[in-house]
Design a protein around this motif. Sequence first.
Motif, PDB file in Angstrom:
ATOM      1  N   SER A   5       0.844  -1.178   0.000  1.00 58.63           N
ATOM      2  CA  SER A   5       0.000   0.000   0.000  1.00 58.63           C
ATOM      3  C   SER A   5       0.882   1.230   0.000  1.00 58.63           C
ATOM      4  O   SER A   5       2.072   1.156   0.278  1.00 58.63           O
ATOM      5  N   THR A   6       0.297   2.377  -0.284  1.00 60.68           N
ATOM      6  CA  THR A   6       1.060   3.611  -0.249  1.00 60.68           C
ATOM      7  C   THR A   6       0.504   4.528   0.823  1.00 60.68           C
ATOM      8  O   THR A   6      -0.649   4.419   1.226  1.00 60.68           O
ATOM      9  N   SER A   7       1.348   5.431   1.291  1.00 61.70           N
ATOM     10  CA  SER A   7       0.984   6.395   2.317  1.00 61.70           C
ATOM     11  C   SER A   7       1.858   7.614   2.129  1.00 61.70           C
ATOM     12  O   SER A   7       2.965   7.512   1.590  1.00 61.70           O
ATOM     13  N   SER A   8       1.373   8.777   2.559  1.00 59.55           N
ATOM     14  CA  SER A   8       2.148  10.018   2.442  1.00 59.55           C
ATOM     15  C   SER A   8       2.965  10.253   3.702  1.00 59.55           C
ATOM     16  O   SER A   8       2.579   9.826   4.791  1.00 59.55           O
ATOM     17  N   GLY A  13       7.617  13.871   9.236  1.00 61.20           N
ATOM     18  CA  GLY A  13       8.263  12.618   8.856  1.00 61.20           C
ATOM     19  C   GLY A  13       7.477  11.390   9.278  1.00 61.20           C
ATOM     20  O   GLY A  13       8.002  10.278   9.273  1.00 61.20           O
ATOM     21  N   GLN A  14       6.211  11.560   9.628  1.00 60.49           N
ATOM     22  CA  GLN A  14       5.387  10.440  10.074  1.00 60.49           C
ATOM     23  C   GLN A  14       4.658   9.800   8.901  1.00 60.49           C
ATOM     24  O   GLN A  14       4.284  10.475   7.945  1.00 60.49           O
ATOM     25  N   VAL A  15       4.466   8.484   9.010  1.00 59.84           N
ATOM     26  CA  VAL A  15       3.758   7.722   7.987  1.00 59.84           C
ATOM     27  C   VAL A  15       2.708   6.875   8.692  1.00 59.84           C
ATOM     28  O   VAL A  15       2.959   6.311   9.754  1.00 59.84           O
ATOM     29  N   THR A  16       1.532   6.775   8.103  1.00 63.00           N
ATOM     30  CA  THR A  16       0.474   5.931   8.657  1.00 63.00           C
ATOM     31  C   THR A  16       0.554   4.549   8.016  1.00 63.00           C
ATOM     32  O   THR A  16       0.548   4.424   6.790  1.00 63.00           O
ATOM     33  N   ILE A  17       0.634   3.524   8.847  1.00 56.75           N
ATOM     34  CA  ILE A  17       0.596   2.145   8.352  1.00 56.75           C
ATOM     35  C   ILE A  17      -0.865   1.808   8.122  1.00 56.75           C
ATOM     36  O   ILE A  17      -1.689   1.963   9.031  1.00 56.75           O
ATOM     37  N   PRO A  18      -1.238   1.366   6.925  1.00 55.85           N
ATOM     38  CA  PRO A  18      -2.639   1.080   6.644  1.00 55.85           C
ATOM     39  C   PRO A  18      -3.251   0.096   7.650  1.00 55.85           C
ATOM     40  O   PRO A  18      -2.584  -0.820   8.137  1.00 55.85           O
ATOM     41  N   LYS A  19      -4.524   0.327   7.958  1.00 55.74           N
ATOM     42  CA  LYS A  19      -5.235  -0.445   8.981  1.00 55.74           C
ATOM     43  C   LYS A  19      -5.165  -1.956   8.732  1.00 55.74           C
ATOM     44  O   LYS A  19      -4.916  -2.726   9.653  1.00 55.74           O
ATOM     45  N   ALA A  20      -5.376  -2.382   7.497  1.00 55.85           N
ATOM     46  CA  ALA A  20      -5.357  -3.818   7.202  1.00 55.85           C
ATOM     47  C   ALA A  20      -4.003  -4.439   7.535  1.00 55.85           C
ATOM     48  O   ALA A  20      -3.935  -5.548   8.068  1.00 55.85           O
TER      49      ALA A  20
END
Length: 80
Positions: A5-8, A13-20
């Motif tokens: 998956s992709t995230s901004s 400098g933080q990135v969200t790890i997708p929920k799934a």
Amino acid sequence: MDASSTSSITSKGQVTIPKALRQQLGLARGSRVSFQLVGDHIEVRPCRPQQPLPVSGFGMLKSKRPPVPVDFDAASLLRP
């Protein structure tokens, strides 16, 4: 959702790890992850505790009260 998956990246400098992906790896608030640069990409891995979690919670809580005697009978509280 597939395993990729992709995230901004935020301004901090933080990135969200997708929920799934978080659910699949058992990551929750406060979970720790490690980052490793491998060639031209970054690997993010969950940090597992060094020690296994205790099966029992006995002795984990602290109290200022005196301990209950080993031979204490709770039923004695019901008798007049």
